[in-house]
Enzyme design. Sequence first.
Site, PDB file in Angstrom:
ATOM      1  N   LYS A   1       1.660   4.392   7.354  1.00 53.46           N
ATOM      2  CA  LYS A   1       0.876   5.256   6.471  1.00 53.46           C
ATOM      3  C   LYS A   1       1.359   6.694   6.575  1.00 53.46           C
ATOM      4  CE  LYS A   1      -2.332   2.387   4.934  1.00 53.46           C
ATOM      5  NZ  LYS A   1      -1.535   1.192   4.951  1.00 53.46           N
TER       6      LYS A   1
ATOM      7  N   SER B   1       0.804  -1.220   0.000  1.00 58.97           N
ATOM      8  CA  SER B   1       0.000   0.000   0.000  1.00 58.97           C
ATOM      9  C   SER B   1       0.839   1.274   0.000  1.00 58.97           C
ATOM     10  CB  SER B   1      -0.968   0.035   1.194  1.00 58.97           C
ATOM     11  OG  SER B   1      -0.298   0.401   2.377  1.00 58.97           O
TER      12      SER B   1
END
Length: 175
Positions: free
Chosen positions: A129, A92
């Site tokens: 993230k 991701s």
Amino acid sequence: SSTVSGWFVGRSIPRNEMLYKLADYLHTTADELLLDPDEIIEINDTIEIPVYRQVSCGDPTPEIDEVVGYIYIDEALSKRGEYFAVRAKGDSMLPKVEDGDVLLVRKQKSVNSGEVAIVKVNGDEATCKKVNIRADGLFLQPFNANYESFFYSKEQIIREPVEILGRVIEVRKKL
């Protein structure tokens, strides 16, 4: 003495057998004797920090606190905080972070909006993230457009809880 002075001024270099005798006498190597002092790169002291098994670069997964190895960082860097490293798992965060990369993380409880962090959610799950802070909460955003962001309201941040473990300051890759 004229031979030795010729070596010092660079007019000549010692023959191989003499070079090795000199190196042995001076407790060094022949390579060290031939190096230009201006080309010598000083290597700073380093310290060892643990590398943990993995952090998800996708949906948050249970935190794994198993040490699988160690990496070295410059001692000067270590004076700016406490560090750990963790292996990235997932895609991701492509293209900046690939599966298997080692992330160097400075332990800290907060980050600025736009910085990449290791974030703990639901008490025992973690993810890597980009953190975007808003007045009503925060977004955990992937770099890879195939993944969706996670939004946590201020209430969720307290209730779940959501906690910054540290800021990713370096990505180490294997070629």
